[in-house]
Design a protein around this motif. Structure first.
Motif, PDB file in Angstrom:
ATOM      1  N   GLU A 198      -2.361   5.117 -28.430  1.00  0.00           N
ATOM      2  CA  GLU A 198      -3.504   4.229 -28.654  1.00  0.00           C
ATOM      3  C   GLU A 198      -3.178   2.765 -28.409  1.00  0.00           C
ATOM      4  N   LYS A 209      -0.347   9.515 -32.345  1.00  0.00           N
ATOM      5  CA  LYS A 209      -1.537   8.943 -31.703  1.00  0.00           C
ATOM      6  C   LYS A 209      -1.403   7.441 -31.496  1.00  0.00           C
ATOM      7  N   VAL A 224      -7.734   8.669 -30.859  1.00  0.00           N
ATOM      8  CA  VAL A 224      -7.442   7.635 -29.859  1.00  0.00           C
ATOM      9  C   VAL A 224      -8.729   7.188 -29.188  1.00  0.00           C
ATOM     10  N   PHE A 228      -9.269   3.140 -29.798  1.00  0.00           N
ATOM     11  CA  PHE A 228      -8.603   2.238 -28.856  1.00  0.00           C
ATOM     12  C   PHE A 228      -9.515   1.071 -28.480  1.00  0.00           C
TER      13      PHE A 228
END
Length: 311
Positions: free
Chosen positions: A91, A87, A174, A178
């Motif tokens: 991300e 991830k 994510v 993010f």
């Protein structure tokens, strides 16, 4: 001369008593809620304890059991690594790209920042529950949309297949994280003097060359901290998979901290399972899991320092 003008110790303490008074509550809270639980977990890891009966000292038995007779835990370690670094590969570049875009003078960039940051302040447990219903095989919104447009003919059991469920967890994580990484990177971008870009443009550098030879190096320290925090947070993931899959199917999404949690409150699943907590064993597992997280963080810091020195 400096020794003659230096104030006595009692005078310095009197002048700084306000500072000592203000940090005292923080120190007390740290000792009670952080240091004491950590010491308790380490100590109880050497005992057979279920939270009811008197603890029975067993020495290194819990640690021997962990290293020699518990393949499920080491499978959870591998699952945690796959999830975390899988991830993060999505991300961090996504956050960097959006930060660069929002650092320009585009219309509505304040709105975009707020919208992207909003998932981070939402409870992960609540978010996981929402996505659980979205990815539900028969009543889920996603399968309904895909079947309505003819993309699939039968519902997909998103959370009943190990690899697919792990990928779904990556998407959710994510989506939640993010935004905060984007905001931190954006803060770093706005601290870079515009004169440097103007000078590089005069020297003939285009946007791509400015990004790789100016922006990335100047963001080095900020990116180092962001990635480190993201690695630690990803390795400690728990509630996401507890709500989505309970670690199933067949331990395929059982990450380290979820494994520790389940051993604190039950002995496992399947044949021979019992509802009796294994607090002593879970404490030993939690201690080893913490060491693993610390080792990964130390390796990352060592590698990043080396790259920084070589660069």
């Amino acid at each position: 001369m400096a020794a003659l003008t230096q104030k006595p110790l009692w005078y310095r303490i009197k002048k700084q008593k306000a500072a000592y008074f203000m940090i005292t509550p923080i120190v007390i809270c740290y000792l009670i809620f952080t240091l004491y639980p950590q010491i308790w977990v380490i100590v109880i890891g050497f005992y057979n304890y279920d939270g009811i009966r008197k603890p029975e000292f067993t020495g290194l038995f819990n640690f021997i059991r962990l290293f020699q007779r518990d393949p499920v835990f080491w499978r959870s370690v591998w699952t945690t690594f796959v999830f975390a670094f899988g991830k993060l590969a999505i991300e961090i570049p996504l956050a960097l790209l959006l930060a660069v875009i929002l650092n320009t003078k585009i219309i509505g960039r304040g709105l975009f920042r707020a919208v992207y940051f909003l998932p981070h302040v939402t409870s992960l447990a609540v978010m996981s529950l929402v996505f659980y219903f979205i990815f539900s095989p028969y009543q889920g919104i996603l399968n309904g949309i895909l079947m309505a447009i003819g993309f699939i003919k039968e519902p997909i059991a998103w959370l009943d297949h190990g690899g697919l469920a792990l990928f779904v967890g990556m998407i959710i994580s994510v989506w939640q994280n993010f935004g905060i990484n984007m905001i931190l990177i954006l803060a770093g971008l706005q601290s870079i003097p515009l004169e440097l870009y103007e000078c590089s443009r005069i020297d003939g550098a285009n946007s791509v060359q400015q990004f790789f030879h100016l922006t990335i190096p100047l963001l080095g320290k900020m990116l180092q901290i962001i990635v480190m925090l993201a690695i630690i947070g990803s390795l400690k993931i728990f509630e996401l998979f507890w709500v989505l899959t309970k670690g199933g199917p067949h331990h395929d999404t059982e990450v380290m901290m979820l494994y520790v949690f389940k051993r604190f409150f039950s002995a496992g699943e399947g044949a021979g399972a019992t509802l009796v907590p294994q607090i002593g064993y879970a404490s030993a597992v939690g201690f080893i899991a913490s060491i693993i997280v610390a080792i990964i963080t130390a390796i990352y810091l060592f590698i990043s320092k080396k790259l920084e020195q070589e660069g």
